[in-house]
Design an enzyme around this catalytic site. Structure first.
Site, PDB file in Angstrom:
ATOM      1  CG  HIS A 137      32.870  44.206  27.760  1.00  0.00           C
ATOM      2  ND1 HIS A 137      34.072  43.563  27.579  1.00  0.00           N
ATOM      3  CD2 HIS A 137      31.916  43.237  27.819  1.00  0.00           C
ATOM      4  CE1 HIS A 137      33.844  42.246  27.526  1.00  0.00           C
ATOM      5  NE2 HIS A 137      32.559  42.022  27.684  1.00  0.00           N
ATOM      6  CG  ASP A 173      32.270  37.754  31.690  1.00  0.00           C
ATOM      7  OD1 ASP A 173      31.238  38.179  32.245  1.00  0.00           O
ATOM      8  OD2 ASP A 173      32.361  37.568  30.460  1.00  0.00           O
ATOM      9  CG  HIS A 175      32.531  38.030  26.685  1.00  0.00           C
ATOM     10  ND1 HIS A 175      31.439  37.522  27.354  1.00  0.00           N
ATOM     11  CD2 HIS A 175      32.290  37.868  25.359  1.00  0.00           C
ATOM     12  CE1 HIS A 175      30.558  37.075  26.453  1.00  0.00           C
ATOM     13  NE2 HIS A 175      31.063  37.267  25.243  1.00  0.00           N
ATOM     14  CG  ASP A 262      29.802  35.261  30.016  1.00  0.00           C
ATOM     15  OD1 ASP A 262      30.744  34.933  30.761  1.00  0.00           O
ATOM     16  OD2 ASP A 262      29.742  36.372  29.462  1.00  0.00           O
TER      17      ASP A 262
HETATM   18 ZN    ZN Z   1      30.877  37.915  29.287  1.00  0.00          ZN
END
Ligand code: ZN
Length: 394
Positions: A137, A173, A175, A262
């Site tokens: 990120h 991931d 996200h 995750d």
């Molecule tokens: Zn993540």
């Protein structure tokens, strides 16, 4: 063994990337994972060396971050620093608080992923896994979502500069890998492919099919947003076709793989329903492609994963075993369970691979799978005609 030498980049000092005791990005998960890998005898041999990371240099960070941002991180890093303007750089938030030594620690995480890339590109190893990396990120001029510097972008930029190689970045991931996508959004030599829970439900709220890149890089940014509650079957079937078709068209020289775990059913921050098998299977899929298309070269990192005790060590042990071409037996060694159970707030599972029989049924399964298939078809329609080489490989 598959004949591939694979390095595990690890040193206990990387657990210093630590925001605060109650923060979900808990470095304990790294210590638990490496101790499980070692307890199972899966690393430390001649074909599976464990290599300590080095710190990235300023020049290496400045390939992907602005000088202003790196200066700011250094300033906030000092004990007792004035952090009143940290919010301008995405720092000092609940998610990404400032901590003393944060520059040095994140530079160490970046150095580890660059080192993984160096070893792979030099042919010292075929694959490498920087388990503490995966800070997907972080943006050019600001931190975000637990990420200060982008180890992934720094390693990819090094590969581009030192070797001029074409890089395929795969991120599964839960996200969206927004930071890496943003840094290479205009670059047709770096293809970013992120498979994640839809931004309609989850941070950072981006990663839709129509984010295709810009300028020269148009068509080289691909996103597959999955429905909440997606399970292994739907995820793996689509992912296998997607990464194979894209890799055949793009013809990378090396694959960089972010293995955030995750998306697991028990992860407290997301709504996907993967089992630990998905991590083993995904790494197998990616390594198979790498063997076929780019000399086996895979630079892998960790990423998200917030079920610190019950999921991360198992998911990443399976990922590591698949990456290094070793079979991981299902039973977790008794001595590992005995060593950690007393400290764990939850009962530790005794098998690496989840037995999914007891898992609650997903009421809308058919609808979720149909929506995922439609999203995939929409991505194929929009993105594939833009890829150079499209039509040659399949
Ligand atoms: Zn993540």
């Amino acid at each position: 063994m598959s004949g591939h030498r694979t390095a595990l980049i690890w040193d206990p000092s990387v657990t210093g990337y630590f925001f605060r005791p109650d923060h979900p990005f808990n470095p304990k998960r790294l210590e638990l994972t490496v101790s499980l890998i070692e307890a199972m005898g899966l690393a430390g041999g001649p074909d599976t060396p464990i290599v300590a990371p080095r710190q990235a240099t300023d020049a290496e960070l400045l390939r992907v971050h602005s000088a202003e941002y790196v200066e700011a991180v250094k300033r906030f890093s000092r004990p007792g620093a004035d952090t009143s303007d940290a919010f301008r750089y995405g720092l000092g938030t609940d998610d990404t608080p400032v901590f003393p030594g944060m520059h040095e620690m994140t530079a160490l995480v970046c150095g580890g992923t660059i080192q993984a890339a160096e070893m792979v590109m030099a042919g010292e190893v075929t694959r490498a896994f920087n388990i503490c990396g995966g800070l997907h990120h972080a943006h050019r001029g600001r931190g975000s979502g637990f990420c200060v510097y982008s180890d992934l972008a720094a390693a990819i930029a090094w590969i581009r500069e030192a070797h001029g190689s074409r890089v395929m970045y795969i991120d599964y991931d839960a996200h969206h890998g927004d930071g890496v996508q943003g840094i290479f959004y205009g670059d047709p030599e770096v293809l970013t492919l992120s498979i994640h829970e839809s931004g309609r439900y989850l941070f950072p709220g981006t990663g839709f099919v129509d984010e295709l890149g810009a300028g020269e890089g148009y068509g080289y940014s691909l996103n597959l947003p999955l429905e909440a509650f997606t399970e292994d079957g739907s995820w793996l079937a689509i992912q296998e076709r997607l990464i194979a078709e894209v890799a055949e068209a793009f013809r990378p020289d090396v694959i960089v793989l972010q293995n955030g775990c995750d998306g697991h059913l028990n992860d407290p921050l997301t709504h996907l329903r993967a089992s630990t098998r998905l991590y083993e299977e995904t790494v197998r899929q990616v390594c198979g492609l790498a063997d076929r298309l780019c000399g086996g070269r895979v630079v892998a990192t960790g990423g998200g994963g917030y079920a610190v005790w019950t999921v991360v060590p198992r998911a990443w042990t399976l990922a590591w075993a698949a990456l290094s071409g070793q079979h991981a037996p299902d039973a977790i060694p008794r001595e590992w369970l005995e060593r950690w159970q007393g400290e764990s707030p939850e009962l530790l599972p005794e098998r690496l691979r989840d037995a999914q029989e007891g898992w609650p049924a997903v009421p809308r399964r058919a609808e979720i799978e149909a929506t995922n298939r439609r999203t995939f078809e929409s991505l194929r329609r929009q993105a594939y005609p833009l890829l150079r080489g499209y039509g040659l490989g399949f």
